[in-house]
Design an enzyme around this catalytic site. Structure first.
Site, PDB file in Angstrom:
ATOM      1  N   GLU A 191       0.846  -1.198   0.000  1.00 45.13           N
ATOM      2  CA  GLU A 191       0.000   0.000   0.000  1.00 45.13           C
ATOM      3  C   GLU A 191       0.877   1.243   0.000  1.00 45.13           C
ATOM      4  O   GLU A 191       1.760   1.377   0.861  1.00 45.13           O
ATOM      5  CB  GLU A 191      -0.899   0.036   1.240  1.00 45.13           C
ATOM      6  CG  GLU A 191      -2.070  -0.900   1.187  1.00 45.13           C
ATOM      7  CD  GLU A 191      -3.083  -0.613   2.295  1.00 45.13           C
ATOM      8  OE1 GLU A 191      -4.234  -1.022   2.135  1.00 45.13           O
ATOM      9  OE2 GLU A 191      -2.718   0.009   3.317  1.00 45.13           O
ATOM     10  N   CYS A 192       0.651   2.148  -0.928  1.00 39.73           N
ATOM     11  CA  CYS A 192       1.312   3.441  -0.987  1.00 39.73           C
ATOM     12  C   CYS A 192       2.836   3.275  -0.946  1.00 39.73           C
ATOM     13  O   CYS A 192       3.445   2.873  -1.921  1.00 39.73           O
ATOM     14  CB  CYS A 192       0.793   4.363   0.104  1.00 39.73           C
ATOM     15  SG  CYS A 192       1.091   6.116  -0.221  1.00 39.73           S
ATOM     16  N   GLY A 193       3.486   3.555   0.184  1.00 40.30           N
ATOM     17  CA  GLY A 193       4.927   3.397   0.259  1.00 40.30           C
ATOM     18  C   GLY A 193       5.369   1.980  -0.029  1.00 40.30           C
ATOM     19  O   GLY A 193       6.415   1.749  -0.651  1.00 40.30           O
TER      20      GLY A 193
END
Length: 439
Positions: A330-332
């Protein structure tokens, strides 16, 4: 539920909500009150500070992303064994998105659903009697969110305080605290908000100082007396709405680079019988080979890109894991799964290379907002066709997504189609989307 509570709100971001909330939590905890905090809306960082101040896990309540049954169940959980529940709002008290009544994501939605009065933090720099007009507007705006009183923040002088107190008295508004401008303690910040609690080396001293600030400048007895019992909430089954565990033993990246995991998600995984096995990419640790799923959360890989690029055991371990078992970022975590991450100085660093993604933090653009995702294929978030609600908040730019198939089709909070997003290849999936609950 026997807990009583209130919500700390403000007219806008930057008014001092978090400072006042942490001061209250630290002071009540020091006095021996069984206090717990919740954060309204999507936020990973503030709940960790709440937990440090109270000794109890932080929790998010989100009226847009969480179906009412899930919100009710989490609120009941937060109230269990609690004497005082302190909710911290996000942005302005009534700020949300166009949506069904009490499903806008505003802090006021949670206050109304739980029966919490609002303690309004006012940054009164640059005004005096006008602050009473602002407070009066808040008192009248929503009858389901009564105003307990106000905390005056950033007072310039004793005369400044007197002018505002007199105006508040004339308007029938209780003043519950008055904080001089020079008394404010600034917690260190970076691009996504406060520097994380675990990275704030002197956090214990800062929280003690905030408790001292509350003792000096806030009427702790009056604020506690203004708290109201939480409304009775219907019994709720959360199974239909909570995110399912992606495996029975889940390897979870957990350190300063990968820390954005919602507490209610991990709690549900554990209740469902899953075991969570943390490891640290920054310490060059590999995921435990006995695990059957791997989760790379969001965080700050852009601040640690060089260390991640040099972490050979981490890289080889995740690549080997992904040959046979699901890996989700997720994201990073999504950025780390890609081929390349360019840091703020323009230096490109090789990442895991499990997705064809290239991202840049040198070319910054804020992406912020609620999202609804419909999965285009089976993934750790659920079967194909599952609809999940959550949010995006990042500054990274996607240089290329390559030839990987998209993971989901996104829409914003108003239902506007944002097109395909994320990536999937083999057992590996990822996106900038942070999942909160199934719709």
């Amino acid at each position: 539920m026997s807990a009583r509570g209130f919500l700390v709100g403000a007219p806008r971001s930057g008014s001092g909500k978090t400072t006042v909330t942490l001061a209250l939590l630290s002071a009540y905890a020091r006095r021996g009150v069984k206090v717990r905090a919740v954060k309204t809306g999507p936020d990973y960082i503030d709940p960790a500070f709440h937990a440090a101040a109270t000794g109890r896990d932080g929790l998010n309540l989100d009226s847009w992303a969480m179906p009412p049954a899930l919100l009710d169940a989490l609120a009941a959980e937060a109230a269990e064994g609690t004497e005082l529940l302190v909710a911290e709002g996000a942005m302005g008290l009534f700020d949300g998105v166009p949506a069904a009544p009490r499903r806008t994501g505003a802090g006021a939605d949670v206050a109304a659903r739980l029966g919490l009065p609002a303690v309004l933090v006012l940054d009164v720099s640059g005004q005096s009697q006008t602050a009473a007009a602002v407070a009066r507007g808040f008192a009248l705006f929503d009858p389901e969110v009564p105003l307990a009183g106000v905390v005056l923040n950033k007072l310039a002088s004793a005369r400044h305080e007197t002018l505002i107190r007199d105006a508040m008295a004339a308007a029938g508004i209780a003043v519950l605290g008055a904080i001089p401008r020079e008394a404010g303690l600034i917690l260190p910040e970076r691009h996504l908000g406060l520097v994380q609690a675990e990275e704030t080396g002197d956090l214990e001293a800062r929280l003690a100082a905030l408790a001292d600030l509350a003792e000096r400048h806030l009427d702790l007895a009056a604020i506690e007396a203004a708290a109201r019992p939480l409304k009775p909430l219907p019994a709720a089954d959360t199974q239909a709405h909570a995110l399912p565990p992606p495996g029975r033993r889940i390897a979870l990246a957990r350190d300063a680079a990968f820390s954005f995991v919602y507490g209610h998600v991990l709690a549900h995984w554990r209740r469902s019988g899953a075991e969570i096995v943390p490891f640290s990419p920054l310490a060059d640790e590999a995921p435990d080979e006995s695990c059957d799923a791997l989760w790379l959360p969001g965080g700050y890989p852009e601040l640690h890109a060089a260390r991640l690029a040099a972490a050979a055991r981490f890289r080889d371990g995740v690549r080997g894991f992904a040959q046979t078992r699901p890996v989700h970022g997720e994201c990073g975590g999504y950025m780390a799964l890609g081929r390349m991450l360019t840091d703020a100085d323009g230096v490109a660093h090789q990442m895991l290379g499990l997705l064809d993604l290239e991202t840049s933090f040198a070319q910054r653009r804020m992406n912020l907002g609620y999202r609804e995702a419909r999965l285009l294929a089976p993934a750790p978030l659920g079967p194909e066709g599952t609809t999940v609600r959550g949010h995006e908040f990042h500054y990274a730019t996607t240089l290329t997504r390559g030839d990987d198939a998209p993971l989901a089709r996104l829409s914003d909070a108003q239902g506007r189609d944002l097109g395909p997003a994320g990536s999937r290849r083999g057992h590996v999936t990822g996106s900038f989307f942070h999942a909160i609950a199934r719709a």
